[in-house]
Design a protein around this motif. Sequence first.
Motif, PDB file in Angstrom:
ATOM      1  N   TRP A 106     -40.516 -17.486  36.673  1.00 53.54           N
ATOM      2  CA  TRP A 106     -40.904 -17.380  38.074  1.00 53.54           C
ATOM      3  C   TRP A 106     -42.347 -16.901  38.201  1.00 53.54           C
ATOM      4  O   TRP A 106     -42.896 -16.273  37.298  1.00 53.54           O
ATOM      5  N   GLY A 107     -42.921 -17.186  39.357  1.00 56.23           N
ATOM      6  CA  GLY A 107     -44.194 -16.584  39.730  1.00 56.23           C
ATOM      7  C   GLY A 107     -44.080 -16.087  41.156  1.00 56.23           C
ATOM      8  O   GLY A 107     -43.227 -16.556  41.922  1.00 56.23           O
ATOM      9  N   PHE A 108     -44.913 -15.110  41.503  1.00 63.46           N
ATOM     10  CA  PHE A 108     -44.939 -14.607  42.888  1.00 63.46           C
ATOM     11  C   PHE A 108     -46.393 -14.434  43.284  1.00 63.46           C
ATOM     12  O   PHE A 108     -47.106 -13.609  42.708  1.00 63.46           O
ATOM     13  N   VAL A 109     -46.835 -15.239  44.252  1.00 62.49           N
ATOM     14  CA  VAL A 109     -48.213 -15.180  44.739  1.00 62.49           C
ATOM     15  C   VAL A 109     -48.227 -14.398  46.049  1.00 62.49           C
ATOM     16  O   VAL A 109     -47.645 -14.828  47.046  1.00 62.49           O
ATOM     17  N   HIS A 110     -48.880 -13.246  46.016  1.00 57.89           N
ATOM     18  CA  HIS A 110     -48.935 -12.353  47.178  1.00 57.89           C
ATOM     19  C   HIS A 110     -50.054 -12.761  48.139  1.00 57.89           C
ATOM     20  O   HIS A 110     -51.053 -13.349  47.732  1.00 57.89           O
ATOM     21  N   GLN A 111     -49.882 -12.370  49.407  1.00 58.11           N
ATOM     22  CA  GLN A 111     -50.961 -12.592  50.377  1.00 58.11           C
ATOM     23  C   GLN A 111     -52.206 -11.816  49.976  1.00 58.11           C
ATOM     24  O   GLN A 111     -53.315 -12.342  50.001  1.00 58.11           O
TER      25      GLN A 111
ATOM     26  N   ILE B 162     -53.270 -16.993  41.111  1.00 56.48           N
ATOM     27  CA  ILE B 162     -52.574 -18.262  40.875  1.00 56.48           C
ATOM     28  C   ILE B 162     -52.562 -18.595  39.390  1.00 56.48           C
ATOM     29  O   ILE B 162     -51.530 -18.973  38.826  1.00 56.48           O
ATOM     30  N   ALA B 163     -53.714 -18.435  38.719  1.00 51.83           N
ATOM     31  CA  ALA B 163     -53.780 -18.705  37.273  1.00 51.83           C
ATOM     32  C   ALA B 163     -52.835 -17.780  36.515  1.00 51.83           C
ATOM     33  O   ALA B 163     -52.122 -18.210  35.598  1.00 51.83           O
ATOM     34  N   ARG B 164     -52.819 -16.505  36.869  1.00 48.44           N
ATOM     35  CA  ARG B 164     -51.948 -15.530  36.203  1.00 48.44           C
ATOM     36  C   ARG B 164     -50.482 -15.946  36.327  1.00 48.44           C
ATOM     37  O   ARG B 164     -49.693 -15.809  35.387  1.00 48.44           O
ATOM     38  N   ASN B 165     -50.109 -16.486  37.487  1.00 49.60           N
ATOM     39  CA  ASN B 165     -48.719 -16.873  37.714  1.00 49.60           C
ATOM     40  C   ASN B 165     -48.335 -18.166  37.021  1.00 49.60           C
ATOM     41  O   ASN B 165     -47.193 -18.335  36.603  1.00 49.60           O
ATOM     42  N   LEU B 166     -49.276 -19.096  36.902  1.00 47.15           N
ATOM     43  CA  LEU B 166     -48.931 -20.435  36.412  1.00 47.15           C
ATOM     44  C   LEU B 166     -49.121 -20.608  34.912  1.00 47.15           C
ATOM     45  O   LEU B 166     -48.646 -21.594  34.343  1.00 47.15           O
ATOM     46  N   VAL B 167     -49.775 -19.665  34.247  1.00 46.11           N
ATOM     47  CA  VAL B 167     -50.116 -19.851  32.836  1.00 46.11           C
ATOM     48  C   VAL B 167     -48.884 -19.973  31.945  1.00 46.11           C
ATOM     49  O   VAL B 167     -48.931 -20.630  30.902  1.00 46.11           O
ATOM     50  N   THR B 168     -47.760 -19.395  32.345  1.00 42.91           N
ATOM     51  CA  THR B 168     -46.541 -19.475  31.525  1.00 42.91           C
ATOM     52  C   THR B 168     -45.692 -20.705  31.868  1.00 42.91           C
ATOM     53  O   THR B 168     -44.564 -20.818  31.391  1.00 42.91           O
ATOM     54  N   HIS B 169     -46.252 -21.610  32.695  1.00 39.70           N
ATOM     55  CA  HIS B 169     -45.524 -22.814  33.116  1.00 39.70           C
ATOM     56  C   HIS B 169     -44.161 -22.465  33.716  1.00 39.70           C
ATOM     57  O   HIS B 169     -43.116 -22.935  33.252  1.00 39.70           O
TER      58      HIS B 169
END
Length: 258
Positions: free
Chosen positions: A91-96, A162-169
């Motif tokens: 999972w990823g969580f992108v905060h405001q 966004i990069a931090r959240n998506l790097v683990t696919h």
Amino acid sequence: MSSQPILSVRNLERRYGAFIGCTDISFDVWPGEVVAIVGESGSGKTTLLNCISGRMERSAGTVCYRMRDGRFPDLGDLSEAERRFLARTDWGFVHQNPADGLRMRVSAGANVGERLMAVGERHYGNIRRTATDWLERVEIAAARIDDQPVAFSGGMRQRLQIARNLVTHPRLIFMDEPTGGLDVSVQARVLDLLRMLVADLGLAVVIVTHDLAVARLLSQRMIVMKSGRIVEQGLTDRVLDDPRHPYTQLLVASIPES
């Protein structure tokens, strides 16, 4: 698209004493699908997002997630360690506010590399190389890899988050007003980036927004909330072009003509 949902929410409720944050919430999210949850402030959309992402305990109902091994457990049946592992990997969580999703006093590269280490990567060279690739992918110059997020603009911080959240696919991303605090011109760049990455990676996304233009740009399906309940849901274009509930009609009518 897969024949089975990746997330299934049934009869979810969150109460704060006598006050209902959200109630009678049921919907599915399919792999590769973007679902927007919209509504005015106080409609319950952020409470709902926090419940389905495991950041807040629910009062009733089930939230089932399809694991990589095919299991489909309710999140409440997972151990704390399993839930933490999901949050760091699948999972990823992108905060405001990007500061809520970043470590502000470590470098940009370390922010991205931390997620890689959570999935077992230990080779420094590989971590740095992957972090560099992802910074460039979100339009941050590779030369900024050792800079701390405190030195970045708001838009750069959001792109780093966004990069931090998506790097683990990850397979599922939760977003809470991801462009809410940004200037209009910066919003457009971040939205274009999100739309491109979501399509490229085939991500499932649940996004909370009060901005119907953001919902139209990013989502295939929309859920409209009012007073803690779903009042309408359907394909985004259908809901926006032919709203059926009076509240949805009011929301759509409030969009300024372009």
